[in-house]
Scaffold this motif. Structure first.
Motif, PDB file in Angstrom:
ATOM      1  N   ALA A  37       9.096  -8.118   9.428  1.00 53.75           N
ATOM      2  CA  ALA A  37      10.202  -7.712   8.566  1.00 53.75           C
ATOM      3  C   ALA A  37      11.218  -8.974   8.762  1.00 53.75           C
ATOM      4  CB  ALA A  37      11.087  -6.575   8.785  1.00 53.75           C
ATOM      5  N   LEU A  38      11.714  -9.402   7.496  1.00 57.90           N
ATOM      6  CA  LEU A  38      12.353 -10.374   7.198  1.00 57.90           C
ATOM      7  C   LEU A  38      13.852 -10.298   6.433  1.00 57.90           C
ATOM      8  CD1 LEU A  38      10.073 -13.393   6.750  1.00 57.90           C
ATOM      9  CD2 LEU A  38      11.401 -13.030   8.718  1.00 57.90           C
ATOM     10  N   ASP A  39      14.938 -10.821   6.861  1.00 66.47           N
ATOM     11  CA  ASP A  39      16.083 -10.442   5.791  1.00 66.47           C
ATOM     12  C   ASP A  39      16.456 -11.854   5.599  1.00 66.47           C
ATOM     13  OD1 ASP A  39      16.118  -7.653   5.655  1.00 66.47           O
ATOM     14  OD2 ASP A  39      17.242  -7.545   7.830  1.00 66.47           O
ATOM     15  N   ILE A  40      16.624 -12.234   4.548  1.00 66.98           N
ATOM     16  CA  ILE A  40      17.178 -13.620   4.011  1.00 66.98           C
ATOM     17  C   ILE A  40      18.157 -13.635   2.989  1.00 66.98           C
ATOM     18  CG2 ILE A  40      16.084 -15.658   2.467  1.00 66.98           C
ATOM     19  CD1 ILE A  40      13.430 -14.817   3.210  1.00 66.98           C
ATOM     20  N   LYS A  65      20.668 -11.036  -1.451  1.00 65.57           N
ATOM     21  CA  LYS A  65      20.004 -11.384  -0.273  1.00 65.57           C
ATOM     22  C   LYS A  65      18.271 -10.761  -0.641  1.00 65.57           C
ATOM     23  CE  LYS A  65      20.822  -6.608   1.594  1.00 65.57           C
ATOM     24  NZ  LYS A  65      21.168  -5.852   3.053  1.00 65.57           N
ATOM     25  N   MET A  66      17.524 -11.184   0.333  1.00 62.94           N
ATOM     26  CA  MET A  66      16.151 -10.762   0.137  1.00 62.94           C
ATOM     27  C   MET A  66      15.564 -10.304   1.290  1.00 62.94           C
ATOM     28  SD  MET A  66      13.001 -13.382  -0.761  1.00 62.94           S
ATOM     29  CE  MET A  66      14.024 -14.330  -1.945  1.00 62.94           C
ATOM     30  N   ASN A  67      14.965  -8.942   1.137  1.00 60.89           N
ATOM     31  CA  ASN A  67      14.449  -8.566   2.403  1.00 60.89           C
ATOM     32  C   ASN A  67      12.636  -8.369   1.894  1.00 60.89           C
ATOM     33  OD1 ASN A  67      16.697  -5.857   1.444  1.00 60.89           O
ATOM     34  ND2 ASN A  67      16.855  -7.116   3.362  1.00 60.89           N
ATOM     35  N   ILE A  68      12.261  -8.736   3.040  1.00 60.07           N
ATOM     36  CA  ILE A  68      10.639  -8.803   3.215  1.00 60.07           C
ATOM     37  C   ILE A  68       9.940  -7.852   4.180  1.00 60.07           C
ATOM     38  CG2 ILE A  68       8.622 -10.307   3.285  1.00 60.07           C
ATOM     39  CD1 ILE A  68      10.518 -12.504   2.489  1.00 60.07           C
ATOM     40  N   GLU A 132      -7.814  -7.642   2.978  1.00 56.67           N
ATOM     41  CA  GLU A 132      -7.979  -8.113   4.142  1.00 56.67           C
ATOM     42  C   GLU A 132      -6.912  -8.487   4.634  1.00 56.67           C
ATOM     43  OE1 GLU A 132      -9.162 -10.178   1.274  1.00 56.67           O
ATOM     44  OE2 GLU A 132     -10.599  -8.734   1.148  1.00 56.67           O
ATOM     45  N   ASN A 133      -5.566  -8.712   4.302  1.00 57.07           N
ATOM     46  CA  ASN A 133      -4.586  -9.110   5.200  1.00 57.07           C
ATOM     47  C   ASN A 133      -3.464  -8.209   5.191  1.00 57.07           C
ATOM     48  OD1 ASN A 133      -5.974 -11.425   4.473  1.00 57.07           O
ATOM     49  ND2 ASN A 133      -3.890 -12.520   4.637  1.00 57.07           N
ATOM     50  N   GLY A 134      -3.355  -7.214   4.310  1.00 52.87           N
ATOM     51  CA  GLY A 134      -2.331  -6.275   4.136  1.00 52.87           C
ATOM     52  C   GLY A 134      -1.572  -6.248   3.094  1.00 52.87           C
ATOM     53  N   PHE A 135      -0.190  -6.001   2.915  1.00 47.78           N
ATOM     54  CA  PHE A 135       0.570  -5.889   1.815  1.00 47.78           C
ATOM     55  C   PHE A 135       2.058  -6.426   2.069  1.00 47.78           C
ATOM     56  CE2 PHE A 135       1.014  -1.546   3.307  1.00 47.78           C
ATOM     57  CZ  PHE A 135       2.552  -1.147   3.304  1.00 47.78           C
ATOM     58  N   ALA A 136       2.740  -6.678   1.231  1.00 49.93           N
ATOM     59  CA  ALA A 136       4.270  -7.215   1.371  1.00 49.93           C
ATOM     60  C   ALA A 136       4.811  -6.554   0.340  1.00 49.93           C
ATOM     61  CB  ALA A 136       4.051  -8.750   1.470  1.00 49.93           C
ATOM     62  N   LEU A 137       6.146  -6.375   0.828  1.00 49.87           N
ATOM     63  CA  LEU A 137       7.133  -5.846  -0.077  1.00 49.87           C
ATOM     64  C   LEU A 137       8.368  -6.742   0.007  1.00 49.87           C
ATOM     65  CD1 LEU A 137       7.459  -1.915   0.483  1.00 49.87           C
ATOM     66  CD2 LEU A 137       7.053  -3.014  -1.624  1.00 49.87           C
ATOM     67  N   VAL A 138       8.834  -7.302  -1.200  1.00 50.59           N
ATOM     68  CA  VAL A 138       9.770  -8.249  -1.163  1.00 50.59           C
ATOM     69  C   VAL A 138      10.924  -7.736  -2.231  1.00 50.59           C
ATOM     70  CG1 VAL A 138      10.883 -10.485  -1.883  1.00 50.59           C
ATOM     71  CG2 VAL A 138       8.306 -10.126  -1.014  1.00 50.59           C
ATOM     72  N   ARG A 139      12.340  -7.379  -1.675  1.00 46.67           N
ATOM     73  CA  ARG A 139      13.126  -6.903  -2.411  1.00 46.67           C
ATOM     74  C   ARG A 139      14.314  -7.940  -2.445  1.00 46.67           C
ATOM     75  NH1 ARG A 139      16.196  -2.675   0.263  1.00 46.67           N
ATOM     76  NH2 ARG A 139      17.014  -2.183  -1.711  1.00 46.67           N
TER      77      ARG A 139
END
Length: 175
Positions: A37-40, A65-68, A132-139
């Motif tokens: 998890a990252l908050d930018i 802001k951006m949440n990943i 193969e790697n997974g998934f990502a959600l970017v808000r």
């Protein structure tokens, strides 16, 4: 006085929404070992060396802001991966999310969603998946954003001098 307190407590209890949401999903999974998890904040975009137009500045000002949140798939969590991906897809089928565009296929691809009206968007969501790697959600959260501003923001991010230490855990996942 007791009636007033009862009415206030009832109003508070009714206003608390227990329905699943993408925001709750982020909070619930940000500490999980399966997720990164990252908050930018906008401060990560160093535009000091860039010459900004008026529309560039408007795009930056609309961005809050951006949440990943990224699910790191491995051989031990395949069942969890399938389950979590299904949860996210169900959340994005909610009435507040409108699909803007879709890329790729079901196993490797993504989709872009938004919340709000075409010229008054409060949230963009990118859901990207690689089997193969997974998934990502970017808000990407902001105020009165529009698709043009998001494209400008992405362009500014690519041109700016980003602090790449913030993204180290994501880079490791992509490898």
């Amino acid at each position: 006085m007791k009636k007033l307190i009862f009415i206030i407590l009832t109003a508070i209890m009714v206003s608390c929404n227990n329905e699943p949401s993408l925001q709750k999903y982020f909070v619930e999974n940000s500490e999980s070992s399966n997720f990164i998890a990252l908050d930018i904040t906008p401060s990560i975009i160093n535009t000091g060396k860039l010459s900004l137009t008026k529309s560039d500045k408007e795009a930056l000002n609309a961005f809050e802001k951006m949440n990943i949140l990224a699910f790191k798939k491995d051989s031990l969590n395949d069942v969890a991966y399938v389950s979590e991906k299904k949860k996210v897809k169900e959340l994005l089928k909610g009435k507040s999310y409108q699909e803007l565009m879709r890329m790729g296929s079901g196993n490797d691809g993504g989709a872009l969603y938004f919340v709000g009206e075409d010229d008054d968007i409060d949230e963009f969501v990118l859901f990207a998946n690689k089997k193969e790697n997974g998934f990502a959600l970017v808000r990407i959260l902001g105020d009165n954003m529009n698709p043009t501003q998001i494209m400008k923001l992405i362009n500014l991010i690519s041109k700016s001098d980003l602090n790449m230490k913030e993204f180290e855990s994501l880079k490791q996942m992509i490898k």
